[in-house]
Structures are given as C-alpha cells and as structure tokens.
Enzyme design. Structure first.
Site, PDB file in Angstrom:
ATOM      1  N   GLU A 105       0.842  -1.185   0.000  1.00 48.13           N
ATOM      2  CA  GLU A 105       0.000   0.000   0.000  1.00 48.13           C
ATOM      3  C   GLU A 105       0.885   1.245   0.000  1.00 48.13           C
ATOM      4  O   GLU A 105       2.073   1.179   0.307  1.00 48.13           O
ATOM      5  CB  GLU A 105      -0.901   0.038   1.250  1.00 48.13           C
ATOM      6  CG  GLU A 105      -1.870  -1.114   1.382  1.00 48.13           C
ATOM      7  CD  GLU A 105      -2.650  -1.051   2.689  1.00 48.13           C
ATOM      8  OE1 GLU A 105      -2.524  -0.028   3.418  1.00 48.13           O
ATOM      9  OE2 GLU A 105      -3.368  -2.020   2.993  1.00 48.13           O
ATOM     10  N   VAL A 155      -0.149   6.273   9.304  1.00 42.12           N
ATOM     11  CA  VAL A 155       0.213   4.861   9.324  1.00 42.12           C
ATOM     12  C   VAL A 155      -1.043   4.006   9.235  1.00 42.12           C
ATOM     13  O   VAL A 155      -2.129   4.427   9.661  1.00 42.12           O
ATOM     14  CB  VAL A 155       1.006   4.517  10.621  1.00 42.12           C
ATOM     15  CG1 VAL A 155       0.124   4.628  11.853  1.00 42.12           C
ATOM     16  CG2 VAL A 155       1.639   3.129  10.531  1.00 42.12           C
ATOM     17  N   HIS A 156      -0.898   2.825   8.649  1.00 49.85           N
ATOM     18  CA  HIS A 156      -1.950   1.810   8.627  1.00 49.85           C
ATOM     19  C   HIS A 156      -1.374   0.569   9.302  1.00 49.85           C
ATOM     20  O   HIS A 156      -0.573  -0.155   8.708  1.00 49.85           O
ATOM     21  CB  HIS A 156      -2.374   1.501   7.188  1.00 49.85           C
ATOM     22  CG  HIS A 156      -3.514   0.540   7.076  1.00 49.85           C
ATOM     23  ND1 HIS A 156      -3.889  -0.057   5.879  1.00 49.85           N
ATOM     24  CD2 HIS A 156      -4.384   0.064   8.003  1.00 49.85           C
ATOM     25  CE1 HIS A 156      -4.919  -0.857   6.083  1.00 49.85           C
ATOM     26  NE2 HIS A 156      -5.239  -0.799   7.368  1.00 49.85           N
ATOM     27  N   ILE A 157      -1.771   0.354  10.547  1.00 46.15           N
ATOM     28  CA  ILE A 157      -1.252  -0.774  11.322  1.00 46.15           C
ATOM     29  C   ILE A 157      -1.762  -2.089  10.737  1.00 46.15           C
ATOM     30  O   ILE A 157      -2.921  -2.215  10.362  1.00 46.15           O
ATOM     31  CB  ILE A 157      -1.666  -0.639  12.803  1.00 46.15           C
ATOM     32  CG1 ILE A 157      -1.053   0.622  13.423  1.00 46.15           C
ATOM     33  CG2 ILE A 157      -1.291  -1.878  13.600  1.00 46.15           C
ATOM     34  CD1 ILE A 157       0.456   0.646  13.441  1.00 46.15           C
TER      35      ILE A 157
END
Length: 361
Positions: A105, A155-157
């Site tokens: 991503e 951020v995308h954890i």
C-alpha cells in the site's frame, strides 16, 4: 507535472532528514485549517469508487492524510475530482509502495492549495528494527492563514489474524513519535491513521506517555447495517501538551452527508469514515453530518470504561420507543438539547423505561 507529483517519485529519505535538521522551523502552531485522516479502502484498485462522492467528502477538510492507497493514479483521480468539485487547485504527496510480499500500500497527503502549503520533510520512517509492515509516512505543512506549521505522520497498522499481531506495531509508535520530534523540532506533531486497535488497549501505554487521542468515543467503521458503526480503530493523536488550538474533533458521518446507505457507501466510497480536527477559527460547514467527539484533555479518562458510563447517558424523550445513547453511540451528539434526558448510568436509563439505541456499537 506538478512539483508535488515529482516529489512523490524522487524524494530521498536520508537527504530529507538532513534537510529537516538543518532548516529551522518558521513558526510553532498551525491554525485555522481542518485536518483529516481517512482510510479510503484500496483507493486506485478496481472501478467501483465514486470519485464525485469521495471529493464531496474529502473537500470538507483542508489537509487529509490518506491510508490504503493502492496506486498513485487513485490519489491523482481524487485530486482531479476535488478540483472539479471545489473549483480550486489541490496538491498531493504520495509515498512509495510499502508492505511485505506481493501486497503493498501507499500513504498520501492531499491538500487545498488556498489553505495549506507543503513545507518540507516528506519521508518514510527508517524502521531499522523492522517493527512495521508498512512504515509510517510523514511531512511538514504550513497553514497559509498565518504561516504556522505542523508535522503529521500517517500509518496503517497491520490487522493480522489476531490482536497480538497488531500490538508490536502499536508499541513501536512511541519510538516513531520520538523520532518525529527529532526530525521536526519546534513543530507540533500529529499522528493520524487506521490503527486497527482501540485507543483504550494497553498496547498504547508507551505512546500515551507523550501523546493523547483526540477521539475517545464513537466508532468509525461502517457496518452493512444502515446507521450502524463498529470499532474506533481510526484516530488522530496529538502531543499531551499540544499548542495546537483544537476547537473540535470527531468523525464525519459521510453516508448521512451524501444520502447513501452503508452498503452503497462501503462499495463505492470506503468502509471507514474520516476523522477530523478543526484548528483555530476553522470549522466544518453546517451541512456536514458529523459526530463531534472532542473531549478536552483535562476531562479525558486514561482508561475509559467499557460500557461508556464515564460520561452522562442521554435518553431521547422524542423517540418512540424510548431510546438512550451512551457517549460512544453515533447519535449521542445528534439528540436535540430540548429532547435530552440525562441518566447517571445505563441501569438508571433502563429503570426509567429506556432501551439502548439500535445503532450503538
């Protein structure tokens, strides 16, 4: 090609860290802009997205951090749709593709040029310990209202198969926060994203030494049931003693705003609702459906109770049958003041003949 698009391809992380260390910050506090964060669910993948709908929603903020960008073409289409919808220029920055194996991503920032200017320091975190599957992306921006600045990371954890898959990345956010403080000195710091873990979980304790979440009630994930939300995984974090003049923060209830049900919204927009914070004299327009969830830091509880009784329960005297709402319910702040019936607890509301509203998580 716009300068920001060129930057998205050619920015060098090591060079930018040197630059942000050597170039002093101009001012301290960004003001009079609305900042947002949104996971736009596989933006740039497939043909289901309604870019007019995305633009109508994203135009409510001046600076938007975007997670789950699959292609730069997706963010470029959003920029073009925003320019068509608003009649004014927008710009964007996008990271390179991040992730493990074949699934990757990107992160992006997109902003209204009349209100916001990219300042410096766009960089992907140098995660030497390899904690993050998708390393955070950050940059510094300037409010054109008064040339004040803020640094924002996004951020995308990773979701994983279980909560224990997510907690190492959440723990590592404390180190990332300190890193941001070094890279962007004398600048207010903001961390926005999809964290896949509620802010009440113990894994957040290391970061809570330095920062606090702005949204502590409500939910931001759309279920397929109309009006039903679940999970407060998305959030915006600021310094515990931030100098940002935050006058409001919350969740944009975009299905109500654009008049779509949740099933259609999930298919053509996103399964996440955007979050926002309004700074200085800025505000969402009155036509925007939102769940205002801003709790001043002096009244925030470090560990909110699971049943939401840390604040007053609200009954709606105008509902039939009689319904009550906890502070984490989507309609908590939509009850007209004249119709609010306060209760000290869920038990007290039930004893008075009220029952929990159906759209509560």
């Amino acid at each position: 090609m716009k300068l920001t698009r060129m930057l998205s391809r050619y920015l060098n992380a090591a060079f930018l860290i040197v630059c942000t260390t050597l170039i002093p910050s101009l001012t301290a506090y960004a003001s009079d802009i609305v900042v947002g964060s949104w996971n736009i669910q596989r933006l740039g993948h497939g043909s289901n997205k309604s870019f007019p709908a995305l633009a109508a929603i994203a135009s409510k903020v001046d600076l938007l951090a975007v997670q789950e960008v699959m292609t730069e073409d997706g963010i470029t289409q959003l920029e073009q749709a925003l320019e068509k919808h608003t009649g004014e220029p927008w710009s964007h920055l996008v990271s390179h593709a991040l992730g493990e194996n074949s699934y990757k991503e990107m992160y992006a920032f997109i902003w209204r040029e009349s209100a916001v200017e990219y300042s410096e320091g766009a960089v992907v975190y140098l995660d030497r310990d390899n904690y993050f599957v998708r390393e955070p992306f950050s940059a510094k921006f300037k409010s054109k209202q008064d040339n004040s600045e803020l640094a924002i990371g996004t951020v995308h954890i990773v979701y994983g198969k279980r909560i224990t898959d997510r907690t190492p990345e959440i723990n590592a956010l404390a180190d990332y926060w300190l890193w941001m403080a070094e890279v962007y000195p004398n600048t207010p710091i903001v961390l926005a994203g999809d964290f896949n873990l509620p802010q009440s979980h113990a894994a957040w304790d290391p970061l809570k030494k330095y920062a606090r979440p702005l949204v502590t009630q409500g939910a931001s994930t759309l279920s397929n049931t109309p009006g039903k939300y679940a999970n407060l995984y998305d959030n915006i974090w600021v310094e515990r003693d931030t100098h940002l003049a935050i006058n409001d923060a919350g969740i944009i209830d975009f299905p109500i705003m654009i008049g779509w049900d949740h099933k259609k919204s999930r298919k053509h927009v996103s399964d996440h609702a955007p979050l926002y914070m309004a700074l200085g004299n800025s505000a969402l327009d009155n036509a925007t459906a939102s769940i205002s969830a801003f709790v001043p830091p002096e009244t925030q509880s470090a560990s909110p109770s699971t049943d939401g009784e840390q604040q007053m329960i609200r009954g709606n005297r105008n509902s039939n049958p009689k319904l009550f709402h906890r502070p984490d319910c989507p309609s908590y702040n939509r009850i007209a003041k004249k119709n609010r019936v306060p209760f000290a607890s869920v038990a007290a509301a039930k004893a008075a003949g009220y029952r929990l509203a159906g759209n509560c998580p």
